[in-house]
Design a protein around this motif. Structure first.
Motif, PDB file in Angstrom:
ATOM      1  N   LYS A 116      -8.081  15.134 -10.807  1.00 49.25           N
ATOM      2  CA  LYS A 116      -8.615  14.601 -12.065  1.00 49.25           C
ATOM      3  C   LYS A 116      -9.214  13.212 -11.835  1.00 49.25           C
ATOM      4  O   LYS A 116      -8.627  12.375 -11.148  1.00 49.25           O
ATOM      5  N   ASN A 117     -10.384  12.955 -12.410  1.00 46.80           N
ATOM      6  CA  ASN A 117     -10.986  11.628 -12.343  1.00 46.80           C
ATOM      7  C   ASN A 117     -10.162  10.650 -13.167  1.00 46.80           C
ATOM      8  O   ASN A 117      -9.590  11.013 -14.176  1.00 46.80           O
ATOM      9  N   GLY A 118     -10.121   9.403 -12.707  1.00 50.26           N
ATOM     10  CA  GLY A 118      -9.440   8.345 -13.434  1.00 50.26           C
ATOM     11  C   GLY A 118     -10.177   7.041 -13.209  1.00 50.26           C
ATOM     12  O   GLY A 118     -10.939   6.902 -12.253  1.00 50.26           O
ATOM     13  N   LYS A 119      -9.949   6.073 -14.082  1.00 51.04           N
ATOM     14  CA  LYS A 119     -10.687   4.814 -13.979  1.00 51.04           C
ATOM     15  C   LYS A 119     -10.346   4.038 -12.707  1.00 51.04           C
ATOM     16  O   LYS A 119     -11.128   3.228 -12.261  1.00 51.04           O
ATOM     17  N   ASN A 120      -9.200   4.298 -12.110  1.00 54.84           N
ATOM     18  CA  ASN A 120      -8.793   3.587 -10.898  1.00 54.84           C
ATOM     19  C   ASN A 120      -8.987   4.398  -9.622  1.00 54.84           C
ATOM     20  O   ASN A 120      -8.630   3.950  -8.546  1.00 54.84           O
ATOM     21  N   LEU A 121      -9.545   5.577  -9.752  1.00 55.74           N
ATOM     22  CA  LEU A 121      -9.776   6.442  -8.604  1.00 55.74           C
ATOM     23  C   LEU A 121     -11.093   6.060  -7.941  1.00 55.74           C
ATOM     24  O   LEU A 121     -12.158   6.249  -8.505  1.00 55.74           O
ATOM     25  N   LEU A 122     -11.016   5.467  -6.748  1.00 51.93           N
ATOM     26  CA  LEU A 122     -12.217   5.030  -6.042  1.00 51.93           C
ATOM     27  C   LEU A 122     -12.824   6.137  -5.186  1.00 51.93           C
ATOM     28  O   LEU A 122     -14.022   6.141  -4.941  1.00 51.93           O
TER      29      LEU A 122
ATOM     30  N   ARG B 297      -2.111  -0.191  -4.859  1.00 52.52           N
ATOM     31  CA  ARG B 297      -3.095   0.665  -4.198  1.00 52.52           C
ATOM     32  C   ARG B 297      -2.362   1.849  -3.589  1.00 52.52           C
ATOM     33  O   ARG B 297      -1.282   1.698  -3.034  1.00 52.52           O
ATOM     34  N   GLN B 298      -2.982   3.023  -3.691  1.00 51.56           N
ATOM     35  CA  GLN B 298      -2.328   4.230  -3.207  1.00 51.56           C
ATOM     36  C   GLN B 298      -3.319   5.110  -2.470  1.00 51.56           C
ATOM     37  O   GLN B 298      -4.447   5.312  -2.918  1.00 51.56           O
ATOM     38  N   ILE B 299      -2.851   5.634  -1.335  1.00 53.83           N
ATOM     39  CA  ILE B 299      -3.614   6.606  -0.555  1.00 53.83           C
ATOM     40  C   ILE B 299      -2.861   7.927  -0.606  1.00 53.83           C
ATOM     41  O   ILE B 299      -1.651   7.961  -0.408  1.00 53.83           O
ATOM     42  N   VAL B 300      -3.591   8.982  -0.895  1.00 52.65           N
ATOM     43  CA  VAL B 300      -3.037  10.329  -0.813  1.00 52.65           C
ATOM     44  C   VAL B 300      -3.846  11.055   0.247  1.00 52.65           C
ATOM     45  O   VAL B 300      -5.063  11.143   0.163  1.00 52.65           O
TER      46      VAL B 300
ATOM     47  N   LEU C 282       0.863  -1.176   0.000  1.00 51.01           N
ATOM     48  CA  LEU C 282       0.000   0.000   0.000  1.00 51.01           C
ATOM     49  C   LEU C 282       0.903   1.230   0.000  1.00 51.01           C
ATOM     50  O   LEU C 282       1.690   1.423   0.927  1.00 51.01           O
ATOM     51  N   PHE C 283       0.823   2.042  -1.050  1.00 51.62           N
ATOM     52  CA  PHE C 283       1.613   3.261  -1.138  1.00 51.62           C
ATOM     53  C   PHE C 283       0.834   4.391  -0.483  1.00 51.62           C
ATOM     54  O   PHE C 283      -0.357   4.568  -0.744  1.00 51.62           O
ATOM     55  N   ILE C 284       1.515   5.142   0.360  1.00 51.76           N
ATOM     56  CA  ILE C 284       0.881   6.257   1.059  1.00 51.76           C
ATOM     57  C   ILE C 284       1.697   7.511   0.780  1.00 51.76           C
ATOM     58  O   ILE C 284       2.919   7.505   0.911  1.00 51.76           O
ATOM     59  N   ALA C 285       0.998   8.573   0.376  1.00 47.62           N
ATOM     60  CA  ALA C 285       1.681   9.811   0.017  1.00 47.62           C
ATOM     61  C   ALA C 285       0.977  11.001   0.650  1.00 47.62           C
ATOM     62  O   ALA C 285      -0.205  10.947   0.963  1.00 47.62           O
ATOM     63  N   GLY C 286       1.707  12.057   0.795  1.00 45.37           N
ATOM     64  CA  GLY C 286       1.156  13.314   1.279  1.00 45.37           C
ATOM     65  C   GLY C 286       1.435  14.394   0.252  1.00 45.37           C
ATOM     66  O   GLY C 286       1.659  14.110  -0.917  1.00 45.37           O
ATOM     67  N   HIS C 287       1.411  15.598   0.666  1.00 42.33           N
ATOM     68  CA  HIS C 287       1.746  16.803  -0.097  1.00 42.33           C
ATOM     69  C   HIS C 287       0.630  17.272  -1.026  1.00 42.33           C
ATOM     70  O   HIS C 287       0.366  18.454  -1.079  1.00 42.33           O
ATOM     71  N   ASP C 288      -0.007  16.390  -1.801  1.00 46.54           N
ATOM     72  CA  ASP C 288      -1.124  16.853  -2.631  1.00 46.54           C
ATOM     73  C   ASP C 288      -2.179  17.472  -1.726  1.00 46.54           C
ATOM     74  O   ASP C 288      -2.333  17.081  -0.579  1.00 46.54           O
ATOM     75  N   HIS C 289      -2.944  18.391  -2.259  1.00 42.31           N
ATOM     76  CA  HIS C 289      -3.932  19.116  -1.458  1.00 42.31           C
ATOM     77  C   HIS C 289      -5.321  18.515  -1.652  1.00 42.31           C
ATOM     78  O   HIS C 289      -6.228  19.141  -2.177  1.00 42.31           O
ATOM     79  N   GLY C 290      -5.466  17.281  -1.214  1.00 40.67           N
ATOM     80  CA  GLY C 290      -6.739  16.580  -1.308  1.00 40.67           C
ATOM     81  C   GLY C 290      -6.591  15.163  -0.811  1.00 40.67           C
ATOM     82  O   GLY C 290      -5.508  14.726  -0.412  1.00 40.67           O
ATOM     83  N   LEU C 291      -7.686  14.430  -0.817  1.00 44.25           N
ATOM     84  CA  LEU C 291      -7.697  13.033  -0.394  1.00 44.25           C
ATOM     85  C   LEU C 291      -8.005  12.155  -1.599  1.00 44.25           C
ATOM     86  O   LEU C 291      -8.895  12.475  -2.384  1.00 44.25           O
ATOM     87  N   GLN C 292      -7.277  11.040  -1.726  1.00 43.71           N
ATOM     88  CA  GLN C 292      -7.514  10.132  -2.838  1.00 43.71           C
ATOM     89  C   GLN C 292      -7.283   8.692  -2.402  1.00 43.71           C
ATOM     90  O   GLN C 292      -6.406   8.423  -1.569  1.00 43.71           O
ATOM     91  N   PHE C 293      -8.052   7.769  -2.990  1.00 41.38           N
ATOM     92  CA  PHE C 293      -7.787   6.337  -2.864  1.00 41.38           C
ATOM     93  C   PHE C 293      -7.807   5.770  -4.273  1.00 41.38           C
ATOM     94  O   PHE C 293      -8.813   5.854  -4.973  1.00 41.38           O
ATOM     95  N   ILE C 294      -6.670   5.228  -4.691  1.00 39.31           N
ATOM     96  CA  ILE C 294      -6.487   4.721  -6.046  1.00 39.31           C
ATOM     97  C   ILE C 294      -6.230   3.226  -5.965  1.00 39.31           C
ATOM     98  O   ILE C 294      -5.379   2.783  -5.191  1.00 39.31           O
ATOM     99  N   ASP C 295      -6.967   2.441  -6.761  1.00 35.87           N
ATOM    100  CA  ASP C 295      -6.805   0.987  -6.782  1.00 35.87           C
ATOM    101  C   ASP C 295      -6.567   0.564  -8.225  1.00 35.87           C
ATOM    102  O   ASP C 295      -7.481   0.503  -9.028  1.00 35.87           O
ATOM    103  N   ASP C 296      -5.315   0.285  -8.549  1.00 35.60           N
ATOM    104  CA  ASP C 296      -4.930  -0.122  -9.896  1.00 35.60           C
ATOM    105  C   ASP C 296      -4.401  -1.555  -9.830  1.00 35.60           C
ATOM    106  O   ASP C 296      -3.199  -1.781  -9.756  1.00 35.60           O
TER     107      ASP C 296
END
Length: 86
Positions: free
Chosen positions: A37-43, A23-26, A5-19
């Motif tokens: 931006k919307n993406g097909k893997n953005l839950l 899997r990535q949490i921002v 599970l990749f976890i990142a900060g710095h972006d100014h928002g919350l995201q959960f991406i499942d590709d």
């Protein structure tokens, strides 16, 4: 590595991406906001302040929760259980 599970900060928002196996949490929105931006893997996405909590369960699954701020209160906006892959 199927249980990464990749976890990142710095972006100014919350995201959960499942590709598939990636899997990535921002979780980085403390003061600013930005377009996501919307993406097909953005839950899940939220373009304002909030935070993320990850609970590690006894069965080794992860309970991932995203909270947003609304009316000066933390509100559960999205939750997801990520099972342990054998």
């Amino acid at each position: 590595h199927p249980n990464t599970l990749f976890i990142a900060g710095h972006d100014h928002g919350l995201q959960f991406i499942d590709d598939s196996d990636v899997r990535q949490i921002v979780s980085g929105s403390g003061s600013k906001t930005s377009f996501i931006k919307n993406g097909k893997n953005l839950l899940f996405k939220y373009e304002s302040q909030g935070f993320n909590v990850i609970d590690c369960r006894a069965d080794k699954s992860l309970h991932i929760k995203f909270y947003t701020y609304q009316n000066r209160k933390a509100v559960l906006a999205y939750d997801f259980v990520l099972p342990m892959v054998q």
